[in-house]
Write a protein that holds these residues in place. Structure first.
Motif, short mmCIF file in Angstrom:
data_model
loop_
_atom_site.label_atom_id
_atom_site.label_comp_id
_atom_site.label_asym_id
_atom_site.label_seq_id
_atom_site.Cartn_x
_atom_site.Cartn_y
_atom_site.Cartn_z
N ARG A 170 -4.05 10.93 5.43
CA ARG A 170 -4.28 10.55 6.81
C ARG A 170 -5.70 10.07 7.06
NH1 ARG A 170 -2.16 11.27 11.97
NH2 ARG A 170 -0.18 11.78 10.99
N ARG A 171 -6.68 10.73 6.42
CA ARG A 171 -8.07 10.36 6.67
C ARG A 171 -8.37 8.94 6.23
NH1 ARG A 171 -13.23 11.80 3.04
NH2 ARG A 171 -14.79 10.78 4.32
N PHE A 172 -7.74 8.48 5.14
CA PHE A 172 -8.08 7.18 4.58
C PHE A 172 -7.31 6.01 5.17
CE2 PHE A 172 -9.07 10.08 0.94
CZ PHE A 172 -10.44 9.87 0.92
N VAL A 173 -6.13 6.27 5.73
CA VAL A 173 -5.26 5.17 6.17
C VAL A 173 -5.90 4.25 7.20
CG1 VAL A 173 -3.11 4.66 7.39
CG2 VAL A 173 -3.11 6.28 5.50
N PRO A 174 -6.54 4.78 8.27
CA PRO A 174 -7.16 3.85 9.23
C PRO A 174 -8.22 2.96 8.60
CG PRO A 174 -6.98 6.05 10.18
CD PRO A 174 -6.66 6.18 8.73
N ARG A 175 -8.96 3.52 7.66
CA ARG A 175 -10.00 2.74 6.99
C ARG A 175 -9.37 1.65 6.12
NH1 ARG A 175 -15.56 1.79 6.87
NH2 ARG A 175 -15.21 3.09 8.69
N ALA A 176 -8.28 1.97 5.41
CA ALA A 176 -7.61 0.98 4.58
C ALA A 176 -7.07 -0.17 5.43
CB ALA A 176 -6.47 1.63 3.79
N ILE A 177 -6.54 0.16 6.60
CA ILE A 177 -6.03 -0.88 7.51
C ILE A 177 -7.18 -1.74 8.03
CG2 ILE A 177 -4.90 -1.28 9.72
CD1 ILE A 177 -3.25 1.24 9.19
N ALA A 178 -8.30 -1.10 8.35
CA ALA A 178 -9.47 -1.86 8.82
C ALA A 178 -9.96 -2.83 7.76
CB ALA A 178 -10.59 -0.90 9.22
N TYR A 179 -9.99 -2.39 6.51
CA TYR A 179 -10.40 -3.28 5.43
C TYR A 179 -9.43 -4.46 5.29
CZ TYR A 179 -13.66 0.35 3.81
OH TYR A 179 -14.68 1.27 3.70
N PHE A 180 -8.15 -4.20 5.52
CA PHE A 180 -7.17 -5.29 5.46
C PHE A 180 -7.38 -6.27 6.62
CE2 PHE A 180 -3.19 -6.78 7.38
CZ PHE A 180 -2.80 -7.69 6.42
N LEU A 181 -7.54 -5.75 7.83
CA LEU A 181 -7.65 -6.62 9.00
C LEU A 181 -8.87 -7.53 8.94
CD1 LEU A 181 -6.55 -4.16 11.84
CD2 LEU A 181 -5.22 -6.03 10.82
N ARG A 182 -9.94 -7.09 8.29
CA ARG A 182 -11.13 -7.93 8.23
C ARG A 182 -11.15 -8.89 7.04
NH1 ARG A 182 -16.06 -3.78 6.57
NH2 ARG A 182 -15.53 -3.56 4.36
N GLN A 183 -10.07 -8.91 6.27
CA GLN A 183 -9.99 -9.89 5.20
C GLN A 183 -10.05 -11.30 5.77
OE1 GLN A 183 -9.58 -9.33 1.57
NE2 GLN A 183 -10.51 -7.48 2.44
N VAL A 216 5.17 6.46 -7.68
CA VAL A 216 4.32 5.34 -7.28
C VAL A 216 4.96 4.03 -7.70
CG1 VAL A 216 2.06 4.26 -7.52
CG2 VAL A 216 2.24 6.75 -7.37
N GLY A 217 5.56 4.01 -8.90
CA GLY A 217 6.23 2.80 -9.37
C GLY A 217 7.35 2.37 -8.44
N ALA A 218 8.15 3.35 -7.99
CA ALA A 218 9.24 3.04 -7.07
C ALA A 218 8.70 2.55 -5.73
CB ALA A 218 10.11 4.28 -6.87
N ALA A 219 7.61 3.15 -5.26
CA ALA A 219 7.00 2.72 -4.00
C ALA A 219 6.46 1.29 -4.12
CB ALA A 219 5.89 3.67 -3.60
N ARG A 220 5.85 0.97 -5.25
CA ARG A 220 5.35 -0.40 -5.45
C ARG A 220 6.50 -1.40 -5.47
NH1 ARG A 220 0.06 -0.20 -6.05
NH2 ARG A 220 -0.99 1.38 -7.34
N ASN A 221 7.58 -1.04 -6.15
CA ASN A 221 8.73 -1.95 -6.19
C ASN A 221 9.29 -2.20 -4.80
OD1 ASN A 221 8.77 -2.39 -8.99
ND2 ASN A 221 10.02 -0.58 -9.37
N LEU A 222 9.37 -1.15 -3.98
CA LEU A 222 9.88 -1.31 -2.62
C LEU A 222 8.95 -2.20 -1.80
CD1 LEU A 222 11.88 -0.70 -0.39
CD2 LEU A 222 10.65 1.45 0.04
N ALA A 223 7.64 -1.99 -1.94
CA ALA A 223 6.68 -2.82 -1.20
C ALA A 223 6.82 -4.28 -1.60
CB ALA A 223 5.26 -2.32 -1.45
N TRP A 279 -3.04 -2.67 -2.80
CA TRP A 279 -3.98 -2.24 -1.77
C TRP A 279 -3.98 -0.71 -1.74
CZ3 TRP A 279 -7.02 -5.83 0.34
CH2 TRP A 279 -7.84 -5.46 1.42
N ASP A 280 -4.74 -0.09 -2.63
CA ASP A 280 -4.77 1.36 -2.68
C ASP A 280 -5.42 1.92 -1.41
OD1 ASP A 280 -3.59 1.12 -5.12
OD2 ASP A 280 -5.02 2.38 -6.19
N MET A 292 0.83 -1.19 0.00
CA MET A 292 0.00 0.00 0.00
C MET A 292 0.87 1.25 0.00
SD MET A 292 -3.05 1.17 2.63
CE MET A 292 -2.19 2.29 3.74
N PRO A 293 1.17 1.80 -1.16
CA PRO A 293 1.81 3.11 -1.19
C PRO A 293 0.83 4.16 -0.66
CG PRO A 293 2.00 2.00 -3.32
CD PRO A 293 0.98 1.26 -2.52
#
Length: 229
Positions: free
Chosen positions: A7-20, A58-65, A77-78, A1-2
């Motif tokens: 800030r507003r979206f990050v907690p929600r993205a993590i919550a969606y991941f945790l409930r997978q 974004v490409g560099a961030a994806r490669n690092l991830a 995981w956008d 997830m780059p």
């Protein structure tokens, strides 16, 4: 997830991941923003945070991830998308059942909460192979053979196009995610495209269920529950 200054979206993205519902998973967050979000992260061992110099592509961030990931399968995981609770199970199962290299959607449902409207982008079957970047799920070995280009737009399209003729690629059916339209999209989203068609809001409501309230008010609702699949 780059991620970058969302800030507003990050907690929600993590919550969606945790409930997978997939039993084996990790979320690798690569943060290249000017406002670090490490203070928002869970201490769970399945969430890993990596801070990098602001401004990398974004490409560099994806490669690092992908490099940091410990698993053999990578799923994009956008940070601003809604994710179905069974997305990982659905796509990993699809890869393994067909022994495929890569899967993703050719049809994406976009939702603009500010305008209370939605539309669907559908890639024609007669054109060169394309999959929605935010929906990609692929084997890590595939990325090792062909990393993402160092760019912040269409890096995912280039990735798929390079692999189209020499990989086993599948289309994921249904809607494993919904793409959110907002002022800070990396690439501005518009419904004025020949491949777009209006979508009923009822379709968005059915998918998001209690999660819809977050996008309408900014207040988390039903964050810990699994919505409709």
């Amino acid at each position: 997830m780059p991620t970058r200054d969302r800030r507003r979206f990050v907690p929600r993205a993590i919550a969606y991941f945790l409930r997978q519902d997939h039993p084996r998973k990790e979320l690798v967050i690569v943060d290249n923003g000017t406002d670090p979000v490490d203070d928002l992260l869970s201490t769970l061992p399945t969430v890993r945070y990596h801070r990098v110099t602001p401004g990398i592509t974004v490409g560099a961030a994806r490669n690092l991830a992908c490099e940091l990931a410990s698993g053999s399968v990578i799923a994009h995981w956008d940070d601003d998308d809604w994710q179905a609770p069974d997305r990982l199970t659905r796509q990993v199962g699809q890869l393994e059942a067909a022994r495929a290299d890569l899967c993703g959607t050719t049809s994406v449902l976009y939702y603009d909460p500010a305008a209370e409207r939605a539309w669907r982008f559908t890639w024609p079957s007669g054109l060169p192979r394309w999959l929605a970047g935010q929906s990609l799920c692929y084997r890590r070995d595939l990325w090792l053979r062909s990393p993402f280009p160092d760019r912040s737009a269409a890096e995912d399209s280039v990735f798929v196009r390079r692999l189209a003729d020499r990989s086993h690629i599948l289309t994921t059916p249904g809607d494993p995610l919904v793409a959110l339209v907002h002022p800070r999209n990396t690439v501005p989203k518009t419904s004025r495209n020949v491949y777009c068609s209006p979508a009923p809001m009822a379709e968005v409501r059915a998918l998001l269920g209690p999660d819809l309230g977050f996008y309408l008010t900014g207040t988390p609702q039903g964050c810990g529950r699994q919505g409709p699949r």
